[in-house]
Write an enzyme that holds these catalytic residues in place. Structure first.
Site, mmCIF file in Angstrom:
data_model
loop_
_atom_site.group_PDB
_atom_site.id
_atom_site.type_symbol
_atom_site.label_atom_id
_atom_site.label_comp_id
_atom_site.label_asym_id
_atom_site.label_seq_id
_atom_site.Cartn_x
_atom_site.Cartn_y
_atom_site.Cartn_z
ATOM 1 N N ASP A 177 0.848 -1.199 0.000
ATOM 2 C CA ASP A 177 0.000 0.000 0.000
ATOM 3 C C ASP A 177 0.881 1.247 0.000
ATOM 4 O O ASP A 177 0.595 2.243 -0.681
ATOM 5 C CB ASP A 177 -0.894 -0.024 1.238
ATOM 6 C CG ASP A 177 -2.075 0.920 1.171
ATOM 7 O OD1 ASP A 177 -1.996 1.897 0.427
ATOM 8 O OD2 ASP A 177 -3.064 0.691 1.882
ATOM 9 N N HIS A 224 -6.207 5.265 6.951
ATOM 10 C CA HIS A 224 -5.370 6.274 6.296
ATOM 11 C C HIS A 224 -5.538 7.561 7.092
ATOM 12 O O HIS A 224 -6.615 7.833 7.624
ATOM 13 C CB HIS A 224 -5.790 6.440 4.833
ATOM 14 C CG HIS A 224 -5.309 5.297 3.972
ATOM 15 N ND1 HIS A 224 -4.325 5.444 3.028
ATOM 16 C CD2 HIS A 224 -5.645 3.996 3.968
ATOM 17 C CE1 HIS A 224 -4.089 4.269 2.452
ATOM 18 N NE2 HIS A 224 -4.884 3.370 3.004
ATOM 19 N N CYS A 235 -4.221 4.968 -2.576
ATOM 20 C CA CYS A 235 -4.682 4.161 -3.711
ATOM 21 C C CYS A 235 -4.878 5.073 -4.916
ATOM 22 O O CYS A 235 -5.603 6.057 -4.836
ATOM 23 C CB CYS A 235 -5.992 3.484 -3.327
ATOM 24 S SG CYS A 235 -6.786 2.636 -4.695
ATOM 25 N N ASN A 250 -1.199 5.910 4.662
ATOM 26 C CA ASN A 250 -1.674 5.085 5.779
ATOM 27 C C ASN A 250 -1.162 5.695 7.076
ATOM 28 O O ASN A 250 -0.191 6.456 7.090
ATOM 29 C CB ASN A 250 -1.067 3.678 5.685
ATOM 30 C CG ASN A 250 -1.578 2.889 4.513
ATOM 31 O OD1 ASN A 250 -2.549 2.162 4.611
ATOM 32 N ND2 ASN A 250 -0.913 3.027 3.376
HETATM 33 P P1 HMG Z 1 -9.013 -5.952 -16.232
HETATM 34 O O1 HMG Z 1 -8.451 -5.058 -17.278
HETATM 35 O O2 HMG Z 1 -10.488 -5.964 -16.027
HETATM 36 O O3 HMG Z 1 -8.486 -7.441 -16.389
HETATM 37 O O4 HMG Z 1 -8.305 -5.550 -14.867
HETATM 38 P P2 HMG Z 1 -8.862 -8.575 -17.417
HETATM 39 O O5 HMG Z 1 -9.085 -9.812 -16.628
HETATM 40 O O6 HMG Z 1 -9.952 -8.107 -18.343
HETATM 41 O O7 HMG Z 1 -7.511 -8.731 -18.256
HETATM 42 C C1 HMG Z 1 -7.016 -7.670 -19.055
HETATM 43 C C2 HMG Z 1 -5.523 -7.774 -19.180
HETATM 44 O O8 HMG Z 1 -4.930 -7.632 -17.881
HETATM 45 C C3 HMG Z 1 -5.036 -9.114 -19.727
HETATM 46 O O9 HMG Z 1 -3.846 -8.869 -20.471
HETATM 47 C C4 HMG Z 1 -4.677 -9.853 -18.491
HETATM 48 O O10 HMG Z 1 -3.723 -10.857 -18.706
HETATM 49 C C5 HMG Z 1 -4.080 -8.753 -17.639
HETATM 50 P P3 HMG Z 1 -3.843 -8.659 -22.052
HETATM 51 O O11 HMG Z 1 -4.445 -9.916 -22.601
HETATM 52 O O12 HMG Z 1 -4.694 -7.450 -22.321
HETATM 53 O O13 HMG Z 1 -2.394 -8.424 -22.370
HETATM 54 N N1 HMG Z 1 -4.165 -9.113 -16.211
HETATM 55 C C6 HMG Z 1 -3.108 -9.141 -15.377
HETATM 56 N N2 HMG Z 1 -1.799 -8.837 -15.553
HETATM 57 C C7 HMG Z 1 -0.988 -9.002 -14.478
HETATM 58 N N3 HMG Z 1 -1.418 -9.413 -13.261
HETATM 59 C C8 HMG Z 1 -2.708 -9.704 -13.061
HETATM 60 C C9 HMG Z 1 -3.602 -9.566 -14.150
HETATM 61 N N4 HMG Z 1 -4.922 -9.778 -14.270
HETATM 62 C C10 HMG Z 1 -5.242 -9.494 -15.526
HETATM 63 N N5 HMG Z 1 -3.111 -10.129 -11.849
HETATM 64 C C11 HMG Z 1 -7.561 -6.074 -12.644
HETATM 65 C C12 HMG Z 1 -8.679 -6.189 -13.649
HETATM 66 C C13 HMG Z 1 -8.141 -6.473 -11.298
HETATM 67 C C14 HMG Z 1 -6.422 -7.003 -13.026
HETATM 68 C C15 HMG Z 1 -7.041 -4.594 -12.607
HETATM 69 O O14 HMG Z 1 -8.142 -3.774 -12.415
HETATM 70 C C16 HMG Z 1 -6.048 -4.362 -11.514
HETATM 71 O O15 HMG Z 1 -4.929 -4.845 -11.561
HETATM 72 N N6 HMG Z 1 -6.449 -3.573 -10.467
HETATM 73 C C17 HMG Z 1 -5.624 -3.369 -9.294
HETATM 74 C C18 HMG Z 1 -5.698 -1.956 -8.847
HETATM 75 C C19 HMG Z 1 -5.010 -1.807 -7.516
HETATM 76 O O16 HMG Z 1 -4.105 -2.549 -7.180
HETATM 77 N N7 HMG Z 1 -5.430 -0.797 -6.746
HETATM 78 C C20 HMG Z 1 -4.871 -0.515 -5.465
HETATM 79 C C21 HMG Z 1 -5.273 -1.521 -4.453
HETATM 80 S S1 HMG Z 1 -5.357 -0.796 -2.838
HETATM 81 C C22 HMG Z 1 -6.941 -0.968 -2.320
HETATM 82 O O17 HMG Z 1 -7.745 -1.388 -3.085
HETATM 83 C C23 HMG Z 1 -7.280 -0.597 -0.921
HETATM 84 C C24 HMG Z 1 -6.542 -1.351 0.188
HETATM 85 O O18 HMG Z 1 -5.210 -0.869 0.308
HETATM 86 C C25 HMG Z 1 -7.236 -1.140 1.537
HETATM 87 C C26 HMG Z 1 -7.474 0.321 1.874
HETATM 88 O O19 HMG Z 1 -6.542 1.125 1.781
HETATM 89 O O20 HMG Z 1 -8.609 0.630 2.260
HETATM 90 C C27 HMG Z 1 -6.491 -2.849 -0.060
HETATM 91 MG MG MG Z 2 -4.621 1.281 2.374
#
Ligand code: HMG
Ligand code: MG
Length: 325
Positions: free
Chosen positions: A33, A227, A258, A267
């Site tokens: 994070d 946070h 994020c 955080n």
């Molecule tokens: P998408 O575009 O809907 O994925 O993204 P898809 O399944 O349609 O696939 C599209 C392309 O992405 C494909 O590649 C997949 O292979 C690739 P292409 O054929 O186009 O070359 N792909 C990946 N590549 C690498 N690793 C993977 C992966 N999955 C698919 N795992 C997805 C959907 C969820 C992957 C995207 O939206 C994403 O990565 N989001 C993450 C965003 C993120 O990390 N945000 C910050 C998180 S922090 C948070 O949420 C809060 C927290 O900290 C708690 C708090 O603070 O409250 C937890």
């Molecule tokens: Mg967080």
């Protein structure tokens, strides 16, 4: 400074701090994070140094990276290298975020024994952050959690935006309860309630935590993740402690945010939490001096002043007495 305090009030009923646990578990999210939203991307070897420093300081649970799509989170594109290279130590639980089966496969290849799935109590944040509706996220994670457990891994679950959403504003307790129940039903061992944009305030924290406990969520299952965007994180943690919560998420230096939650800042800083816990007589097993050294070094690597209050006070003190940090 605390010599004037009577022995830890923990366990003594009838006081304001009667329910505060004698010991808590810090769940460090700095390498994940903390770094996911940094402008200057820390090289892999610096990330490894950061993780080693945190473990040397006594951190025993740590999220080291995120197996998400690097196009969405470029700062953690080296997830495979980081997760493979971190030296395994007895008694240390390494974890990483996974958004889907592809992420789980990466974490499995790296030899991790724990992963975390994440979704929000808000529909819009789910669409912006993981490109899925809430129902689709639940469907995806059901398979991911089932498969992870079949592989012998533990899974943690995040409920983000538990106190408010950057797109929708207030979030109803019903939504938090629904997402929490879905994650528990899948088999996550712990629920981390995220105040993703740092809007929560103490009475609201009591309301949400009591609302979950009233819906049957066990105290031992709950973790809090604040946070400090509006300066309420430590006050919120105090409320969680007063209710008996035993797991606190935090990030070294107060790093974090994020990219898909506009306005979110860091955080709560691990060193600020550890300082407060020490003063309250609550054990965390973390060495504050070692921790602040890691934090000071990171500030240098990232080329900016980190938000941690304890770090600022420590740097000021060192400068005044002419001591190296
Ligand atoms: P998408 O575009 O809907 O994925 O993204 P898809 O399944 O349609 O696939 C599209 C392309 O992405 C494909 O590649 C997949 O292979 C690739 P292409 O054929 O186009 O070359 N792909 C990946 N590549 C690498 N690793 C993977 C992966 N999955 C698919 N795992 C997805 C959907 C969820 C992957 C995207 O939206 C994403 O990565 N989001 C993450 C965003 C993120 O990390 N945000 C910050 C998180 S922090 C948070 O949420 C809060 C927290 O900290 C708690 C708090 O603070 O409250 C937890
Ligand atoms: Mg967080």
């Amino acid at each position: 400074m605390n010599d004037m305090l009577p022995a830890a009030a923990s366990g003594s009923s009838g006081t304001l701090f009667g329910q505060v646990p004698g010991e808590v578990s810090i769940y460090e999210v700095g390498p994940r994070d903390g770094l996911q939203n940094e402008k200057s991307i820390l090289p892999t070897e610096r990330k490894l140094e950061m993780i080693e420093g945190l473990l040397d300081a006594g951190i025993r649970r740590i999220e080291i990276t995120s197996f998400v799509d690097p196009r969405w989170i470029p700062a953690l594109a080296d997830h495979q290298e980081v997760a493979q290279a971190v030296k395994r130590r007895d008694g240390v639980e390494l974890s990483a975020l996974v958004p889907n089966m592809r992420g789980l496969d990466g974490a499995t290849r790296a030899g991790l024994r724990e992963v975390a799935v994440f979704m929000a109590a808000s529909e819009t944040h789910n669409r912006k952050n993981i490109n899925k509706s809430t129902d689709d996220a639940i469907r995806t994670y059901r398979r991911v959690v089932e498969e992870a457990r079949a592989r012998g891994m533990r899974v943690r679950g995040y409920v983000s935006c538990a106190y408010g959403c950057p797109y929708e504003g207030p979030v109803a307790l019903d939504n938090v309860q629904r997402v929490a129940a879905a994650l528990l039903d899948m088999g996550v061992y712990e629920l981390s309630l995220g105040d993703t944009i740092g809007v929560g305030t103490p009475r609201q924290v009591e309301y949400v935590l009591r609302g979950l406990m009233g819906a049957g969520v066990g105290l031992a299952t709950l973790a809090v993740h604040f946070h400090d965007t509006r300066g309420t994180a430590l006050a919120n943690i105090t409320v969680a402690l007063q209710l008996g919560v035993r797991t606190i998420d935090s990030a070294i230096g107060g790093l974090g945010g994020c990219p898909y939650a506009p306005g979110a800042s860091g955080n709560v800083a691990t060193e600020d939490v550890v300082y407060m816990l020490q003063g309250m007589g609550v054990k965390s097993g973390v060495d504050l001096d070692k921790l602040v050294t890691v934090s000071a070094r990171l500030g240098g690597y990232l080329g900016r002043e980190l938000p941690s209050k304890y770090l600022k006070a420590h740097l000021g003190h060192c400068a005044r007495i002419g001591r190296a940090v």
